[in-house]
Design a protein around this motif. Structure first.
Motif, PDB file in Angstrom:
ATOM      1  N   GLY A   1     -13.848 -27.890 -32.346  1.00  0.00           N
ATOM      2  CA  GLY A   1     -14.538 -28.947 -31.617  1.00  0.00           C
ATOM      3  C   GLY A   1     -15.419 -28.355 -30.537  1.00  0.00           C
ATOM      4  N   ALA A   2     -15.591 -29.101 -29.466  1.00  0.00           N
ATOM      5  CA  ALA A   2     -16.423 -28.652 -28.352  1.00  0.00           C
ATOM      6  C   ALA A   2     -15.781 -27.457 -27.659  1.00  0.00           C
ATOM      7  N   VAL A   3     -16.594 -26.500 -27.277  1.00  0.00           N
ATOM      8  CA  VAL A   3     -16.130 -25.288 -26.608  1.00  0.00           C
ATOM      9  C   VAL A   3     -16.961 -25.094 -25.353  1.00  0.00           C
ATOM     10  N   LYS A   4     -16.292 -24.804 -24.244  1.00  0.00           N
ATOM     11  CA  LYS A   4     -16.989 -24.501 -22.995  1.00  0.00           C
ATOM     12  C   LYS A   4     -16.528 -23.133 -22.517  1.00  0.00           C
ATOM     13  N   VAL A   5     -17.451 -22.188 -22.432  1.00  0.00           N
ATOM     14  CA  VAL A   5     -17.144 -20.834 -21.981  1.00  0.00           C
ATOM     15  C   VAL A   5     -17.719 -20.664 -20.592  1.00  0.00           C
ATOM     16  N   ILE A   6     -16.854 -20.393 -19.639  1.00  0.00           N
ATOM     17  CA  ILE A   6     -17.317 -20.167 -18.268  1.00  0.00           C
ATOM     18  C   ILE A   6     -17.822 -18.737 -18.114  1.00  0.00           C
ATOM     19  N   SER A   7     -17.018 -17.784 -18.543  1.00  0.00           N
ATOM     20  CA  SER A   7     -17.458 -16.396 -18.481  1.00  0.00           C
ATOM     21  C   SER A   7     -16.607 -15.545 -19.415  1.00  0.00           C
ATOM     22  N   VAL A   8     -17.184 -14.445 -19.852  1.00  0.00           N
ATOM     23  CA  VAL A   8     -16.480 -13.450 -20.647  1.00  0.00           C
ATOM     24  C   VAL A   8     -16.746 -12.113 -19.977  1.00  0.00           C
ATOM     25  N   GLY A   9     -15.675 -11.392 -19.647  1.00  0.00           N
ATOM     26  CA  GLY A   9     -15.817 -10.122 -18.942  1.00  0.00           C
ATOM     27  C   GLY A   9     -16.510  -9.070 -19.797  1.00  0.00           C
ATOM     28  N   SER A  10     -16.830  -7.951 -19.172  1.00  0.00           N
ATOM     29  CA  SER A  10     -17.562  -6.895 -19.871  1.00  0.00           C
ATOM     30  C   SER A  10     -16.761  -6.296 -21.019  1.00  0.00           C
ATOM     31  N   SER A  11     -15.446  -6.318 -20.940  1.00  0.00           N
ATOM     32  CA  SER A  11     -14.636  -5.795 -22.035  1.00  0.00           C
ATOM     33  C   SER A  11     -13.857  -6.912 -22.724  1.00  0.00           C
ATOM     34  N   GLY A  12     -14.293  -8.155 -22.534  1.00  0.00           N
ATOM     35  CA  GLY A  12     -13.612  -9.297 -23.132  1.00  0.00           C
ATOM     36  C   GLY A  12     -14.094  -9.574 -24.539  1.00  0.00           C
ATOM     37  N   VAL A  13     -13.334 -10.408 -25.246  1.00  0.00           N
ATOM     38  CA  VAL A  13     -13.669 -10.799 -26.605  1.00  0.00           C
ATOM     39  C   VAL A  13     -13.645 -12.313 -26.682  1.00  0.00           C
ATOM     40  N   PHE A  14     -14.689 -12.892 -27.250  1.00  0.00           N
ATOM     41  CA  PHE A  14     -14.752 -14.333 -27.471  1.00  0.00           C
ATOM     42  C   PHE A  14     -14.968 -14.559 -28.954  1.00  0.00           C
ATOM     43  N   ASN A  15     -14.078 -15.304 -29.570  1.00  0.00           N
ATOM     44  CA  ASN A  15     -14.155 -15.510 -31.006  1.00  0.00           C
ATOM     45  C   ASN A  15     -13.916 -16.973 -31.330  1.00  0.00           C
TER      46      ASN A  15
END
Length: 73
Positions: free
Chosen positions: A6-20
């Protein structure tokens, strides 16, 4: 099996983070770190009452390798 997202809200992803979003076969870290902190350092929340009468953080680490990363491609 396909993922329905569904709807996704990403505030921030760090420099070594993973968003999938969706299906993933494997995810491997590309970096590691070691953190030393005293008692009660990572507590989060509302109305915390923390009492640390005597706190010592020992940072001596006698082994050489802690977080080995093995690349699998």
């Amino acid at each position: 099996m396909p993922a329905i997202v569904g709807a996704v809200k990403v505030i921030s992803v760090g420099s070594s983070g993973v968003f999938n979003i969706g299906d993933v076969f494997t995810m491997n870290p590309v970096s590691t770190s070691k953190t030393f902190a005293g008692a009660g350092s990572f507590n989060t929340g509302d109305y915390l009452k923390i009492r640390n009468d005597h706190s010592i953080t020992k940072t001596y680490d006698q082994d050489v390798n802690d977080s080995n990363i093995k690349s699998v491609i």
